[in-house]
Motif scaffolding. Structure first.
Motif, short mmCIF file in Angstrom:
data_model
loop_
_atom_site.label_atom_id
_atom_site.label_comp_id
_atom_site.label_asym_id
_atom_site.label_seq_id
_atom_site.Cartn_x
_atom_site.Cartn_y
_atom_site.Cartn_z
N ASP A 58 23.44 50.63 25.79
CA ASP A 58 24.21 49.57 25.14
C ASP A 58 25.46 49.17 25.92
O ASP A 58 26.42 48.64 25.35
CB ASP A 58 24.60 50.00 23.72
CG ASP A 58 23.39 50.04 22.80
OD1 ASP A 58 22.40 49.32 23.07
OD2 ASP A 58 23.41 50.78 21.80
N GLU A 59 25.45 49.47 27.22
CA GLU A 59 26.54 49.03 28.08
C GLU A 59 25.94 48.28 29.27
O GLU A 59 24.78 48.49 29.64
CB GLU A 59 27.38 50.22 28.55
CG GLU A 59 28.09 50.94 27.41
CD GLU A 59 28.94 52.10 27.88
OE1 GLU A 59 30.11 51.87 28.27
OE2 GLU A 59 28.42 53.22 27.88
N MET A 60 26.74 47.40 29.85
CA MET A 60 26.19 46.51 30.87
C MET A 60 27.27 46.03 31.83
O MET A 60 28.41 45.80 31.43
CB MET A 60 25.56 45.29 30.16
CG MET A 60 24.97 44.23 31.06
SD MET A 60 24.39 42.79 30.09
CE MET A 60 22.96 43.50 29.24
N ILE A 61 26.87 45.90 33.08
CA ILE A 61 27.69 45.22 34.08
C ILE A 61 26.99 43.92 34.43
O ILE A 61 25.80 43.93 34.78
CB ILE A 61 27.88 46.06 35.35
CG1 ILE A 61 28.58 47.39 35.06
CG2 ILE A 61 28.66 45.25 36.40
CD1 ILE A 61 30.03 47.27 34.66
N VAL A 62 27.70 42.80 34.33
CA VAL A 62 27.17 41.50 34.74
C VAL A 62 27.96 41.05 35.95
O VAL A 62 29.15 40.77 35.85
CB VAL A 62 27.29 40.46 33.61
CG1 VAL A 62 26.77 39.10 34.09
CG2 VAL A 62 26.52 40.91 32.37
N ASN A 63 27.28 41.02 37.09
CA ASN A 63 27.92 40.55 38.33
C ASN A 63 27.60 39.06 38.47
O ASN A 63 26.47 38.68 38.78
CB ASN A 63 27.35 41.35 39.50
CG ASN A 63 27.96 41.00 40.85
OD1 ASN A 63 27.44 41.42 41.88
ND2 ASN A 63 29.04 40.23 40.89
N THR A 64 28.56 38.21 38.16
CA THR A 64 28.32 36.77 38.26
C THR A 64 28.12 36.39 39.73
O THR A 64 28.54 37.11 40.64
CB THR A 64 29.50 35.97 37.69
OG1 THR A 64 30.65 36.17 38.51
CG2 THR A 64 29.81 36.40 36.26
N HIS A 65 27.48 35.25 39.95
CA HIS A 65 27.30 34.76 41.31
C HIS A 65 28.03 33.44 41.46
O HIS A 65 27.93 32.56 40.61
CB HIS A 65 25.82 34.61 41.64
CG HIS A 65 25.12 35.93 41.78
ND1 HIS A 65 25.42 36.82 42.78
CD2 HIS A 65 24.16 36.52 41.01
CE1 HIS A 65 24.66 37.91 42.64
NE2 HIS A 65 23.90 37.75 41.57
N VAL A 66 28.79 33.34 42.53
CA VAL A 66 29.62 32.17 42.81
C VAL A 66 29.15 31.56 44.12
O VAL A 66 29.02 32.28 45.13
CB VAL A 66 31.11 32.56 42.89
CG1 VAL A 66 31.96 31.33 43.18
CG2 VAL A 66 31.56 33.22 41.60
N TYR A 67 28.91 30.27 44.11
CA TYR A 67 28.40 29.60 45.32
C TYR A 67 29.32 29.87 46.51
O TYR A 67 30.54 29.69 46.43
CB TYR A 67 28.31 28.09 45.07
CG TYR A 67 27.72 27.32 46.24
CD1 TYR A 67 26.35 27.21 46.40
CD2 TYR A 67 28.55 26.73 47.18
CE1 TYR A 67 25.81 26.53 47.47
CE2 TYR A 67 28.02 26.03 48.26
CZ TYR A 67 26.65 25.94 48.40
OH TYR A 67 26.11 25.27 49.47
N GLY A 68 28.71 30.30 47.62
CA GLY A 68 29.47 30.52 48.83
C GLY A 68 30.05 31.92 48.98
O GLY A 68 30.63 32.24 50.01
N PHE A 69 29.90 32.75 47.93
CA PHE A 69 30.44 34.11 47.97
C PHE A 69 29.32 35.13 47.84
O PHE A 69 28.36 34.94 47.08
CB PHE A 69 31.44 34.34 46.83
CG PHE A 69 32.75 33.62 47.00
CD1 PHE A 69 33.86 34.28 47.51
CD2 PHE A 69 32.88 32.29 46.64
CE1 PHE A 69 35.06 33.63 47.67
CE2 PHE A 69 34.08 31.62 46.80
CZ PHE A 69 35.18 32.30 47.31
N GLN A 70 29.46 36.24 48.51
CA GLN A 70 28.52 37.34 48.33
C GLN A 70 28.82 38.04 47.01
O GLN A 70 29.95 38.01 46.52
CB GLN A 70 28.62 38.31 49.50
CG GLN A 70 28.19 37.70 50.83
CD GLN A 70 28.20 38.70 51.96
OE1 GLN A 70 27.93 39.89 51.76
NE2 GLN A 70 28.49 38.24 53.16
#
Length: 247
Positions: A198-210
């Protein structure tokens, strides 16, 4: 309208109607009507069943939670925001991995940073043997979306596909472990998602960035919230369109 979410949740947890009825102190036919006719249980019953099935109340009975409460709960589900994924403390990753008992879902392109942890693959194998369900979704190295992401992150042609193949070499020992399922997806990956119960890491993605340099959310699931479940459903959608990983 039948409540298929409730029916499925009870079946997945091996809960018979009479077991549920006894636990919440109602007649089994009442429980049956909650399922077949979509009747709404009283709040005290909803809370109990949500705990029994390890599903949030907002998922089992979305019509029961008013929009204002959902919005407040969604904010409360965000434990912390990190400006970059590489700013997440190693101690947090260690705890999430160590304490997960039921479900580990990972949706990434390559996720090479995970196998930099010396015992990560062994930990997954150990948890699967203890009964946890481990689902690993990698980008299909031959698909167009991986080629496009490699270009967008300015990695160079074929670089991300090579990273995925490199990562798979580390996961090879999990191929024959019961409880571990590894698949390829070809979706546009808007977020990398790492769920541990019931825990989570969400790594968003941003255009132009790793990914390592993009913001990340640390979420903890709440019964009345729906932010955690939004990302969980995204994993499910990618899973349904995936194929078995080839090594």
């Amino acid at each position: 309208m039948p409540n298929e979410r409730l029916r499925d949740a009870l079946m997945r947890n091996g809960l018979a109607l009479d077991q549920v009825a006894k636990a919440v102190n109602v007649d089994p036919k009442t429980v049956e009507r909650w399922i077949t006719k979509g009747r709404l249980p009283y709040p005290k019953h909803r809370h109990k069943i949500a705990a029994m099935t390890r599903e949030p109340e907002s998922y089992l009975w979305p019509q029961a939670i008013d929009p204002e409460r959902k919005a407040e709960s969604a904010v409360a589900e965000v434990v912390r925001v990190f400006p970059h994924r590489n700013a997440i403390p190693a101690e947090l990753w260690d705890r999430l991995i160590d304490e997960a008992e039921h479900n580990v879902d990972i949706l990434v392109h390559a996720g090479l940073f995970l196998v930099e942890r010396p015992t990560f693959v062994k930990d997954l194998a150990r948890k699967a043997k203890a009964g946890a369900t481990i689902r690993l979704l990698f980008g299909d190295p031959d698909c167009d979306s991986v080629a496009l992401r490699s270009e967008e992150e300015q990695l160079g042609e074929g670089t991300l596909a090579a990273r995925i193949r490199n990562a798979l070499a580390f996961y090879r020992p999990l191929q024959d472990v019961d409880g571990v399922d590894m698949r390829f997806h070809h979706t546009t990956l808007y977020n990398s998602i790492f769920r541990f119960d019931d825990e989570m890491i969400v790594n968003t993605h941003v255009y132009g960035f790793q990914g390592a340099h993009a913001p990340s959310l640390y979420l903890r699931r709440l019964s009345a919230g729906d932010l955690f479940d939004t990302y969980s459903e995204s994993v499910e959608a990618a899973w349904t369109r995936s194929r078995p990983a080839t090594f």
